[in-house]
Design a protein around this motif. Sequence first.
Motif, PDB file in Angstrom:
ATOM      1  N   ALA A 136      30.178 -69.566 -54.101  1.00 48.89           N
ATOM      2  CA  ALA A 136      28.891 -70.157 -53.728  1.00 48.89           C
ATOM      3  C   ALA A 136      28.323 -69.384 -52.546  1.00 48.89           C
ATOM      4  CB  ALA A 136      29.073 -71.627 -53.370  1.00 48.89           C
ATOM      5  N   GLY A 137      27.011 -69.127 -52.603  1.00 50.04           N
ATOM      6  CA  GLY A 137      26.376 -68.401 -51.511  1.00 50.04           C
ATOM      7  C   GLY A 137      25.103 -67.716 -51.964  1.00 50.04           C
ATOM      8  N   ASP A 138      24.570 -66.906 -51.080  1.00 50.90           N
ATOM      9  CA  ASP A 138      23.312 -66.210 -51.323  1.00 50.90           C
ATOM     10  C   ASP A 138      23.570 -64.731 -51.578  1.00 50.90           C
ATOM     11  OD1 ASP A 138      21.805 -68.558 -50.892  1.00 50.90           O
ATOM     12  OD2 ASP A 138      21.903 -68.242 -48.723  1.00 50.90           O
ATOM     13  N   TYR A 139      22.796 -64.179 -52.519  1.00 49.41           N
ATOM     14  CA  TYR A 139      22.977 -62.794 -52.952  1.00 49.41           C
ATOM     15  C   TYR A 139      21.626 -62.141 -53.184  1.00 49.41           C
ATOM     16  CZ  TYR A 139      27.674 -64.497 -53.837  1.00 49.41           C
ATOM     17  OH  TYR A 139      28.920 -65.056 -53.696  1.00 49.41           O
ATOM     18  N   GLN A 140      21.682 -60.826 -53.413  1.00 50.82           N
ATOM     19  CA  GLN A 140      20.500 -60.070 -53.810  1.00 50.82           C
ATOM     20  C   GLN A 140      20.860 -59.198 -54.994  1.00 50.82           C
ATOM     21  OE1 GLN A 140      19.174 -57.876 -50.371  1.00 50.82           O
ATOM     22  NE2 GLN A 140      18.015 -59.611 -49.604  1.00 50.82           N
ATOM     23  N   LEU A 141      19.987 -59.230 -55.996  1.00 51.03           N
ATOM     24  CA  LEU A 141      20.120 -58.346 -57.146  1.00 51.03           C
ATOM     25  C   LEU A 141      19.085 -57.248 -56.976  1.00 51.03           C
ATOM     26  CD1 LEU A 141      21.296 -57.622 -59.902  1.00 51.03           C
ATOM     27  CD2 LEU A 141      19.603 -59.161 -60.926  1.00 51.03           C
ATOM     28  N   GLU A 142      19.565 -56.045 -56.784  1.00 51.39           N
ATOM     29  CA  GLU A 142      18.696 -54.894 -56.565  1.00 51.39           C
ATOM     30  C   GLU A 142      18.722 -54.044 -57.842  1.00 51.39           C
ATOM     31  OE1 GLU A 142      19.875 -51.319 -53.971  1.00 51.39           O
ATOM     32  OE2 GLU A 142      18.811 -52.679 -52.615  1.00 51.39           O
ATOM     33  N   THR A 143      17.560 -53.848 -58.437  1.00 55.75           N
ATOM     34  CA  THR A 143      17.481 -53.056 -59.662  1.00 55.75           C
ATOM     35  C   THR A 143      16.569 -51.866 -59.417  1.00 55.75           C
ATOM     36  OG1 THR A 143      17.722 -55.096 -60.944  1.00 55.75           O
ATOM     37  CG2 THR A 143      17.030 -53.137 -62.138  1.00 55.75           C
ATOM     38  N   ARG A 144      17.112 -50.672 -59.662  1.00 59.42           N
ATOM     39  CA  ARG A 144      16.347 -49.436 -59.490  1.00 59.42           C
ATOM     40  C   ARG A 144      15.962 -48.901 -60.862  1.00 59.42           C
ATOM     41  NH1 ARG A 144      19.994 -45.949 -57.833  1.00 59.42           N
ATOM     42  NH2 ARG A 144      19.943 -44.716 -59.721  1.00 59.42           N
ATOM     43  N   PHE A 145      14.678 -48.668 -61.030  1.00 63.39           N
ATOM     44  CA  PHE A 145      14.169 -48.072 -62.258  1.00 63.39           C
ATOM     45  C   PHE A 145      13.814 -46.617 -61.973  1.00 63.39           C
ATOM     46  CE2 PHE A 145      13.622 -52.532 -63.002  1.00 63.39           C
ATOM     47  CZ  PHE A 145      13.776 -52.696 -64.365  1.00 63.39           C
ATOM     48  N   GLN A 146      14.241 -45.737 -62.861  1.00 62.24           N
ATOM     49  CA  GLN A 146      13.961 -44.314 -62.744  1.00 62.24           C
ATOM     50  C   GLN A 146      13.085 -43.900 -63.924  1.00 62.24           C
ATOM     51  OE1 GLN A 146      15.040 -41.868 -60.444  1.00 62.24           O
ATOM     52  NE2 GLN A 146      13.763 -40.431 -61.591  1.00 62.24           N
ATOM     53  N   ASP A 147      11.947 -43.286 -63.624  1.00 59.98           N
ATOM     54  CA  ASP A 147      11.063 -42.736 -64.653  1.00 59.98           C
ATOM     55  C   ASP A 147      11.590 -41.349 -64.990  1.00 59.98           C
ATOM     56  OD1 ASP A 147       9.058 -41.624 -66.200  1.00 59.98           O
ATOM     57  OD2 ASP A 147       7.456 -42.004 -64.767  1.00 59.98           O
ATOM     58  N   GLU A 148      12.254 -41.222 -66.116  1.00 60.11           N
ATOM     59  CA  GLU A 148      12.906 -39.973 -66.492  1.00 60.11           C
ATOM     60  C   GLU A 148      11.910 -38.883 -66.848  1.00 60.11           C
ATOM     61  OE1 GLU A 148      16.023 -39.488 -65.976  1.00 60.11           O
ATOM     62  OE2 GLU A 148      16.589 -41.570 -65.590  1.00 60.11           O
ATOM     63  N   ILE A 149      10.687 -39.229 -67.153  1.00 54.85           N
ATOM     64  CA  ILE A 149       9.667 -38.235 -67.504  1.00 54.85           C
ATOM     65  C   ILE A 149       8.800 -37.915 -66.292  1.00 54.85           C
ATOM     66  CG2 ILE A 149       7.608 -37.811 -68.919  1.00 54.85           C
ATOM     67  CD1 ILE A 149       9.083 -39.387 -71.152  1.00 54.85           C
ATOM     68  N   GLY A 150       8.305 -38.934 -65.605  1.00 53.89           N
ATOM     69  CA  GLY A 150       7.419 -38.734 -64.465  1.00 53.89           C
ATOM     70  C   GLY A 150       8.139 -38.378 -63.178  1.00 53.89           C
ATOM     71  N   GLY A 151       9.435 -38.687 -63.105  1.00 55.12           N
ATOM     72  CA  GLY A 151      10.233 -38.321 -61.946  1.00 55.12           C
ATOM     73  C   GLY A 151      10.240 -39.323 -60.808  1.00 55.12           C
ATOM     74  N   SER A 152       9.435 -40.374 -60.868  1.00 57.25           N
ATOM     75  CA  SER A 152       9.427 -41.337 -59.767  1.00 57.25           C
ATOM     76  C   SER A 152      10.446 -42.446 -60.011  1.00 57.25           C
ATOM     77  CB  SER A 152       8.025 -41.921 -59.563  1.00 57.25           C
ATOM     78  OG  SER A 152       7.607 -42.626 -60.701  1.00 57.25           O
ATOM     79  N   GLN A 153      10.729 -43.192 -58.968  1.00 49.97           N
ATOM     80  CA  GLN A 153      11.611 -44.353 -59.096  1.00 49.97           C
ATOM     81  C   GLN A 153      11.094 -45.477 -58.227  1.00 49.97           C
ATOM     82  OE1 GLN A 153      15.546 -43.109 -57.940  1.00 49.97           O
ATOM     83  NE2 GLN A 153      15.150 -43.367 -55.782  1.00 49.97           N
ATOM     84  N   SER A 154      11.518 -46.686 -58.549  1.00 49.91           N
ATOM     85  CA  SER A 154      11.110 -47.862 -57.804  1.00 49.91           C
ATOM     86  C   SER A 154      12.236 -48.884 -57.864  1.00 49.91           C
ATOM     87  CB  SER A 154       9.828 -48.443 -58.401  1.00 49.91           C
ATOM     88  OG  SER A 154       9.345 -49.503 -57.613  1.00 49.91           O
ATOM     89  N   THR A 155      12.445 -49.576 -56.755  1.00 50.60           N
ATOM     90  CA  THR A 155      13.505 -50.572 -56.683  1.00 50.60           C
ATOM     91  C   THR A 155      12.902 -51.946 -56.448  1.00 50.60           C
ATOM     92  OG1 THR A 155      15.051 -48.946 -55.800  1.00 50.60           O
ATOM     93  CG2 THR A 155      15.600 -51.254 -55.448  1.00 50.60           C
ATOM     94  N   VAL A 156      13.391 -52.921 -57.192  1.00 46.36           N
ATOM     95  CA  VAL A 156      12.977 -54.308 -57.005  1.00 46.36           C
ATOM     96  C   VAL A 156      14.207 -55.112 -56.588  1.00 46.36           C
ATOM     97  CG1 VAL A 156      11.049 -54.185 -58.609  1.00 46.36           C
ATOM     98  CG2 VAL A 156      13.271 -54.868 -59.454  1.00 46.36           C
ATOM     99  N   THR A 157      13.999 -56.057 -55.680  1.00 42.83           N
ATOM    100  CA  THR A 157      15.090 -56.890 -55.187  1.00 42.83           C
ATOM    101  C   THR A 157      14.740 -58.347 -55.409  1.00 42.83           C
ATOM    102  OG1 THR A 157      15.627 -55.230 -53.515  1.00 42.83           O
ATOM    103  CG2 THR A 157      16.501 -57.436 -53.179  1.00 42.83           C
ATOM    104  N   LEU A 158      15.641 -59.058 -56.061  1.00 41.35           N
ATOM    105  CA  LEU A 158      15.458 -60.479 -56.312  1.00 41.35           C
ATOM    106  C   LEU A 158      16.588 -61.248 -55.621  1.00 41.35           C
ATOM    107  CD1 LEU A 158      14.581 -60.498 -60.129  1.00 41.35           C
ATOM    108  CD2 LEU A 158      13.031 -60.967 -58.230  1.00 41.35           C
ATOM    109  N   PRO A 159      16.263 -62.084 -54.643  1.00 43.62           N
ATOM    110  CA  PRO A 159      17.299 -62.928 -54.023  1.00 43.62           C
ATOM    111  C   PRO A 159      17.630 -64.103 -54.939  1.00 43.62           C
ATOM    112  CG  PRO A 159      15.149 -63.301 -52.994  1.00 43.62           C
ATOM    113  CD  PRO A 159      14.950 -62.226 -54.019  1.00 43.62           C
ATOM    114  N   PHE A 160      18.891 -64.528 -54.896  1.00 40.68           N
ATOM    115  CA  PHE A 160      19.308 -65.699 -55.678  1.00 40.68           C
ATOM    116  C   PHE A 160      20.518 -66.323 -55.005  1.00 40.68           C
ATOM    117  CE2 PHE A 160      21.975 -62.359 -57.359  1.00 40.68           C
ATOM    118  CZ  PHE A 160      23.155 -62.971 -57.710  1.00 40.68           C
ATOM    119  N   SER A 161      20.843 -67.541 -55.440  1.00 42.23           N
ATOM    120  CA  SER A 161      21.990 -68.268 -54.900  1.00 42.23           C
ATOM    121  C   SER A 161      22.900 -68.707 -56.027  1.00 42.23           C
ATOM    122  CB  SER A 161      21.524 -69.509 -54.136  1.00 42.23           C
ATOM    123  OG  SER A 161      20.708 -69.134 -53.049  1.00 42.23           O
TER     124      SER A 161
END
Length: 166
Positions: A136-161
């Motif tokens: 039991a406790g608080d966490y963060q799910l961090e998901t990084r998306f990589q654009d394999e063609i365009g070369g950019s990336q972006s990370t989204v973070t969702l907190p959850f318990s």
Amino acid sequence: MGVAGAAAQSDTVQPSDAFRDALAAYDQAWNASGLAFTKVTFTDGGATGYGQYTPRTNTVFTDEEALTVYAEPVGYGFREGDGSFAYELTASFRLLNLSGQVLAEQDNFATFAGEGRTKKRELSAALTFQFSGLPAGDYQLETRFQDEIGGSQSTVTLPFSVMGTN
């Protein structure tokens, strides 16, 4: 092409100049954006398509419950070839506690790719995570998306318990 095909094309109503200008502006804005997201949320169950999901009303899960995430990426690149447009995004994740300790991670665990005669801009990325044994406790799910063609990336973070069992 037969006569019927030529006749069908000539009878097609073309979009207005204003509509074509708006599409050109959209294309320019898309290319300037880089990889970003118009929506990222936990859901109740999986998504069945673009915009077809039920948002979760809270971010509290049981230890045995799967976490489902819905995301709508924008600004990814396209590879043009032979009259088609291809896209490819990969996703990696990290599960962190609130002190930043990495509890689990995996690179390139999901790929979202496709190809068509037009640029597919209504892409939904649905992900399911199963983390058994979390106290039991608080966490963060961090998901990084990589654009394999365009070369950019972006990370989204969702907190959850995770709630404790009684």
